[in-house]
Write an enzyme that holds these catalytic residues in place. Structure first.
Site: not given
Length: 180
Positions: A7, A9, A19, A50, A52, A99-100, A126
């Site tokens: 991942d 962030d 963000f 990730t 976004q 996809c999320r 995380d």
């Protein structure tokens, strides 16, 4: 082929509840870039997966996301590291896309692109949704305590077999040790 899925962030760079909306806000976590370089030097390919949703929410555009990733790539290359493939979901949660994360679509696409089964591939995140997406593909879930990791750990409900590591540097040490 040896592969690790990360991942972004909270794992590679400091996260923000507001963000990461500009290259200036992208600040690597101490030791994370060196850890990726160590993975590369140890024969691992590194893929980034990730969410976004800031794009879908209109908080930043594709040019800005590309500029953030350019900064990450440049910072990594200065240390001899690289991200071999970068996958992102630009959709807001309301889009209910495949996809999320926690859905597995992004990771399934990584498997297709690399032409490999993801069973046992280390998946570092995380948040619970990072781990859930990895487990859905048979990955080894690894939770780092950076970013949202400490709160995720306290909330409980982690997938069975989850490795808990202080940060990406510790996770990489364990991945490399387990590979030997």
């Amino acid at each position: 082929m040896k592969l690790v899925i990360l991942d972004r962030d909270g794992v590679i760079n400091h996260d923000s509840p507001h963000f990461i909306k500009s290259p200036n806000e992208w600040i690597p976590i101490a030791g994370s870039l060196e850890a990726i370089a160590l993975l590369n030097q140890s024969g691992f390919r590194v893929a980034l997966a990730t969410n976004q949703s800031g794009i879908g929410r209109g908080l930043f555009d594709m040019a800005t996301l590309n500029a953030i990733h350019d900064k990450m790539h440049r910072s990594l290359s200065q240390l001899g590291g690289r991200i071999d493939a970068l996958f992102y979901c630009p959709h807001a949660a309301e889009a209910k896309c495949d996809c999320r994360k926690p859905k597995a679509g992004m990771l399934e696409e990584i498997g297709r692109r690399f032409g490999m089964d993801l069973k046992g591939v280390a998946c570092v995140g995380d948040s619970l949704r990072d781990l859930q997406a990895g487990v859905a593909c048979g990955c080894q879930p690894i939770l780092v305590r950076t970013g949202k990791g400490e709160a995720t750990l306290q909330a409980g409900g982690l997938p069975e077999n989850t490795w808990i590591c202080a940060d990406l540097a510790e996770a990489v040490q364990r991945i490399i040790a387990e590979d030997k």
